[in-house]
Enzyme design. Structure first.
Site, short mmCIF file in Angstrom:
data_model
loop_
_atom_site.label_atom_id
_atom_site.label_comp_id
_atom_site.label_asym_id
_atom_site.label_seq_id
_atom_site.Cartn_x
_atom_site.Cartn_y
_atom_site.Cartn_z
N TYR A 33 0.83 -1.20 0.00
CA TYR A 33 0.00 0.00 0.00
C TYR A 33 0.86 1.25 0.00
CZ TYR A 33 0.85 0.93 5.00
OH TYR A 33 1.44 1.23 6.20
N LYS A 148 6.45 -1.85 1.92
CA LYS A 148 5.24 -1.27 2.54
C LYS A 148 4.09 -2.26 2.38
CE LYS A 148 3.12 3.26 3.22
NZ LYS A 148 3.29 3.31 4.66
N1 PDD Z 1 2.91 5.15 7.31
N2 PDD Z 1 7.54 3.90 8.83
C1 PDD Z 1 6.39 3.21 8.83
C2 PDD Z 1 6.34 1.88 9.48
C3 PDD Z 1 5.24 3.75 8.24
O1 PDD Z 1 4.09 3.05 8.22
C4 PDD Z 1 5.31 5.05 7.65
C5 PDD Z 1 4.14 5.69 6.99
C6 PDD Z 1 6.54 5.73 7.68
C7 PDD Z 1 6.71 7.08 7.05
O2 PDD Z 1 6.64 6.99 5.65
P1 PDD Z 1 6.16 8.23 4.77
O3 PDD Z 1 7.00 9.39 5.18
O4 PDD Z 1 6.45 7.83 3.38
O5 PDD Z 1 4.71 8.42 5.06
C8 PDD Z 1 7.64 5.13 8.27
C9 PDD Z 1 1.70 5.61 6.65
C10 PDD Z 1 1.48 7.07 6.76
C11 PDD Z 1 0.54 4.77 7.14
O6 PDD Z 1 0.74 3.57 7.30
O7 PDD Z 1 -0.56 5.29 7.34
#
Ligand code: PDD
Length: 284
Positions: A33, A148
């Site tokens: 995702y 992700k």
């Molecule tokens: N999560 N680390 C993890 C485990 C995350 O799930 C996320 C983001 C990040 C930061 O990534 P980014 O800067 O690309 O949003 C780091 C999203 C926001 C979520 O799961 O809702």
């Protein structure tokens, strides 16, 4: 106004949007995702999110059902139909629907693509009302946190534990007592030595798009910075702790495990990086 979702080529009311119970995302968490923050009609750090999406797909052998340009069209059409200019775009791609069997279906089935959007307020002008409390917890996740994946049970349990403690984020640490990241964010500290640190990228952390973008701001600010792992003790002794993500932007952690971080107010470095972040959003 009813919310509209995108499900495998169709735009439909969210209330009617559903997935097959044999979808491998539902059965196994066999999917990936992305979460984008749209600001006044533009996707923040768009190229980084699309690159990570492609990488996640490659890493789990998942074909993308459409190219980036087409995906962009779908996202903007979904935002238009929902009348959302500033908000969150959620994209999920799973290996599709097949009789339950752990190994990939052969021949491959069509991956299932689902998108939703929802409004989210613009970031506040200053950090005075933008901070959070966090708890610390052992990182119980798998060995490929750089992907992700929709497999988020440990993250879900960590966030729930935080909520039970009246906090908003859980900061995770590995068996060596080194901080990995937040349950849904990248973690940064400013140590007693005034050096800003965030862990280097490896298979135990997600390469945060906000993290990458903020690294440019760190350089532009000329901050004393090291991309290196830091311990739980360093986290606890930090002058400043903050997290970054598409949903939290740059957010100070002012309370950790019930104790104040620094003087329990947003710190100077976080404030400078937040100002840069806001300026970048506005410039587009
Ligand atoms: N999560 N680390 C993890 C485990 C995350 O799930 C996320 C983001 C990040 C930061 O990534 P980014 O800067 O690309 O949003 C780091 C999203 C926001 C979520 O799961 O809702």
């Amino acid at each position: 106004m009813a919310r509209i979702a995108y499900v495998n080529g169709l735009y439909m009311p969210l209330a009617r949007a559903s997935v097959n119970i044999e979808d491998r995302g539902y059965l196994f968490g066999d999917g990936i995702y992305e979460v984008f923050y749209a600001y006044r009609g533009r996707l923040t750090d768009e190229a980084l999110h699309f690159a990570r999406l492609k990488r996640s797909c490659n890493e789990i052998g998942l074909a993308t059902p459409m190219g980036q340009a087409a995906l962009r069209v779908v996202i903007h059409e979904l935002m238009r139909r929902n009348r959302v200019e500033t908000g969150l775009v959620y994209l999920q791609l799973t290996r599709g629907v097949a009789k339950r069997d752990h190994a990939f279906p052969t021949p491959a089935v069509r991956p299932a693509l689902v998108l939703t959007v929802r409004p989210k307020p613009e970031p506040p002008e200053t950090l005075s009302c933008w901070s959070a409390a966090a708890i610390t917890l052992a990182d119980l996740r798998w060995g490929r946190c750089d992907i992700k994946s929709t497999n988020l049970l440990p993250n879900v349990l960590a966030r729930e534990a935080a909520k039970q403690e009246g906090a908003q984020e859980a900061i995770l640490f590995d068996e060596q007592g080194m901080v990995t990241e937040g349950a849904a964010s990248s973690v940064w500290i400013v140590g007693a030595d005034n050096v800003l640190r965030t862990r280097g990228l490896d298979q135990h952390v997600l390469p945060g798009c906000t993290r990458t973008a903020v690294l440019d701001d760190v350089a532009a600010e000329g901050l004393d910075f090291r991309e290196e792992a830091f311990s739980l003790a360093a986290l606890r002794g930090a002058r400043e702790v903050f997290i970054t993500s598409a949903t939290s932007f740059v957010k100070p952690i002012t309370k950790l495990d019930g104790l104040p971080v620094g003087n329990a107010a947003p710190g100077l470095i976080a404030s400078r990086l937040y100002a840069r972040y806001l300026a970048r959003l506005k410039e587009g």
